[in-house]
Design a protein around this motif. Structure first.
Motif, PDB file in Angstrom:
ATOM      1  N   ALA B   2       0.741  -1.367   0.188  1.00 22.97           N
ATOM      2  CA  ALA B   2       0.219  -0.024   0.155  1.00 22.97           C
ATOM      3  C   ALA B   2       0.503   1.452   0.088  1.00 22.97           C
ATOM      4  CB  ALA B   2      -0.918   0.036   1.112  1.00 22.97           C
ATOM      5  N   THR B   5       2.097   2.386  -3.358  1.00 19.58           N
ATOM      6  CA  THR B   5       0.934   2.408  -4.300  1.00 19.58           C
ATOM      7  C   THR B   5       1.311   4.196  -3.569  1.00 19.58           C
ATOM      8  OG1 THR B   5      -0.009   1.050  -3.984  1.00 19.58           O
ATOM      9  CG2 THR B   5      -1.383   2.064  -4.701  1.00 19.58           C
ATOM     10  N   ASP B   6       0.870   4.038  -2.623  1.00 17.27           N
ATOM     11  CA  ASP B   6       1.167   5.889  -2.283  1.00 17.27           C
ATOM     12  C   ASP B   6       1.906   6.170  -1.958  1.00 17.27           C
ATOM     13  OD1 ASP B   6      -1.272   5.006  -1.139  1.00 17.27           O
ATOM     14  OD2 ASP B   6      -0.621   4.839   1.480  1.00 17.27           O
ATOM     15  N   SER B  23      -7.142   9.992  -6.940  1.00 14.18           N
ATOM     16  CA  SER B  23      -7.090   7.900  -6.375  1.00 14.18           C
ATOM     17  C   SER B  23      -6.748   8.102  -4.820  1.00 14.18           C
ATOM     18  CB  SER B  23      -6.089   7.381  -7.451  1.00 14.18           C
ATOM     19  OG  SER B  23      -6.186   7.586  -8.363  1.00 14.18           O
ATOM     20  N   GLU B  26      -9.704   9.408  -3.088  1.00 12.04           N
ATOM     21  CA  GLU B  26     -10.639   8.076  -2.972  1.00 12.04           C
ATOM     22  C   GLU B  26     -10.378   7.134  -2.125  1.00 12.04           C
ATOM     23  OE1 GLU B  26     -13.817   7.964  -4.060  1.00 12.04           O
ATOM     24  OE2 GLU B  26     -13.642   9.175  -5.688  1.00 12.04           O
ATOM     25  N   LYS B  27      -9.169   7.048  -2.164  1.00 14.52           N
ATOM     26  CA  LYS B  27      -8.693   5.383  -0.609  1.00 14.52           C
ATOM     27  C   LYS B  27      -8.337   6.280   0.460  1.00 14.52           C
ATOM     28  CE  LYS B  27      -4.328   3.343  -0.214  1.00 14.52           C
ATOM     29  NZ  LYS B  27      -2.716   3.023  -0.692  1.00 14.52           N
ATOM     30  N   TYR B  28      -8.434   7.684   0.449  1.00 18.85           N
ATOM     31  CA  TYR B  28      -8.300   7.721   2.394  1.00 18.85           C
ATOM     32  C   TYR B  28      -9.676   8.818   2.358  1.00 18.85           C
ATOM     33  CZ  TYR B  28      -3.865   6.269   2.541  1.00 18.85           C
ATOM     34  OH  TYR B  28      -2.656   5.099   2.164  1.00 18.85           O
ATOM     35  N   SER B  71      -0.404   7.710   5.524  1.00 23.80           N
ATOM     36  CA  SER B  71      -1.763   7.799   6.540  1.00 23.80           C
ATOM     37  C   SER B  71      -1.487   8.309   7.372  1.00 23.80           C
ATOM     38  CB  SER B  71      -2.220   6.104   5.822  1.00 23.80           C
ATOM     39  OG  SER B  71      -0.884   5.433   7.126  1.00 23.80           O
TER      40      SER B  71
END
Lengths: 132, 197
Positions: B2, B5-6, B23, B26-28, B71
């Motif tokens: 992940a 990807t980030d 994106s 959308e993810k977070y 994150s």
């Protein structure tokens, strides 16, 4: 304060997991992107057609000319004499037969000015596009 | 995985690809919105603060060095934004308490302890319990349960010491459990004997 037993902890976790994550509105991502795009447009201030360096050059040339006229008012300058000599060598009366109306002269002058600005304008538009 | 990807999406965003940032949003978005809404208790306000969080993230992305997870960095910004909003909007607490009082009355009148509490009603009760935690406790519980963050990561987000996080987390979980017992989401028997309903 009592500590939660492992079973209590487990039940609490399961209860909280039942709720899951909260969902924002469907337009959330679009709204965020719209605000970012709006801010980017606000941030991209219009760049002047003549840069600071350009203005510095213009001022330098102007000041140079002024100082030449100030320090050599009557004696003339060798460079101008050379220009006069070159002008004398140029065939005289080459365009005597051609007559252009004043309107045409203005039109050609304006077109010339526009063409002169064109590369600067294109550069400016490209910069703004890249920022978007 | 992940994280890779980030990192990829961050690199693309820094190269001017706005869709890559979309994106990330959308993810977070649900995680960020959950943290903020748990702290602010008001959906509309939380949505604005969550949006501000992502805008701030976009503006500061070039300053993200990757020392921590993306994150963690994102949640730290969301947490601070929510705290700022609470400070700005002190009247919010009073209005929230008023709403909670009304909810409590409604809850008392419509509730029958003998009825099975399932589905939407049960979820509303759990949410009501979480909403009764103060903003910091609500955030800690959210980080702990929803995001599965470690104590170290939670300490990094909230700028509290790890010991402080442990103490606060213990108290808030205990309080939440008691609230759920009070609201009959969990039974008293469970509290006393560790048994399910």
């Amino acid at each position: 304060m009592d500590k939660l037993s492992s079973k209590e902890e487990d039940r609490l976790k399961r209860a909280i997991d039942e709720v899951g994550l909260e969902k924002p509105s469907k337009m959330f991502t679009t709204n965020v992107l719209n605000v970012i795009q709006r801010k980017m447009v606000e941030y991209s201030q219009p760049a002047p057609l003549i840069s600071k360096k350009g203005w510095a050059l213009v001022i330098f040339i102007f000041a140079g000319c002024c100082s030449l006229f100030l320090f050599y008012p009557n004696e003339g300058i060798q460079w101008f004499r050379t220009l006069e000599q070159l002008n004398a060598q140029f065939p005289q009366g080459l365009f005597d037969g051609i007559k252009i109306s004043k309107t045409a002269v203005f039109a050609i002058s304006l077109m010339g000015l526009f063409l002169l600005q064109l590369p600067f304008l294109l550069q400016l538009v490209n910069k703004q596009r890249n920022m978007e | 995985m992940a994280n890779k990807t980030d990192q990829y999406l961050i690199a693309r965003t820094l190269n001017g690809d706005l869709q890559a940032f979309a994106s990330l949003v959308e993810k977070y978005q649900e995680y960020v919105f959950t943290i903020v809404v748990r702290m602010l208790k008001v959906n509309e306000e939380a949505e604005e603060v969550a949006q501000d969080t992502f805008i701030k993230v976009y503006e500061s992305l070039s300053g993200f060095k990757g020392d921590s997870k993306f994150s963690t960095w994102l949640y730290r910004i969301a947490y601070r934004k929510a705290l700022d909003q609470i400070r700005k909007n002190k009247n919010r607490v009073q209005s929230f308490e008023l709403i909670e009082d009304i909810s409590e009355d409604k809850y008392q009148t419509i509730d029958n302890p003998s009825e099975a509490m399932e589905g939407q009603e049960r979820l509303q009760r759990i949410k009501r319990c979480i909403n009764q935690l103060n903003p910091t406790d609500a955030a800690l519980v959210t980080f702990f349960y929803f995001e599965d963050l470690s104590i170290k990561e939670i300490a990094s987000i909230t700028q509290l010491t790890e010991d402080n996080v442990k103490v606060k987390l213990h108290r808030s979980r205990k309080k939440l459990f008691d609230l759920m017992v009070k609201h009959e989401v969990l039974s008293k028997n469970l509290r006393n004997h560790g048994q399910t309903i």
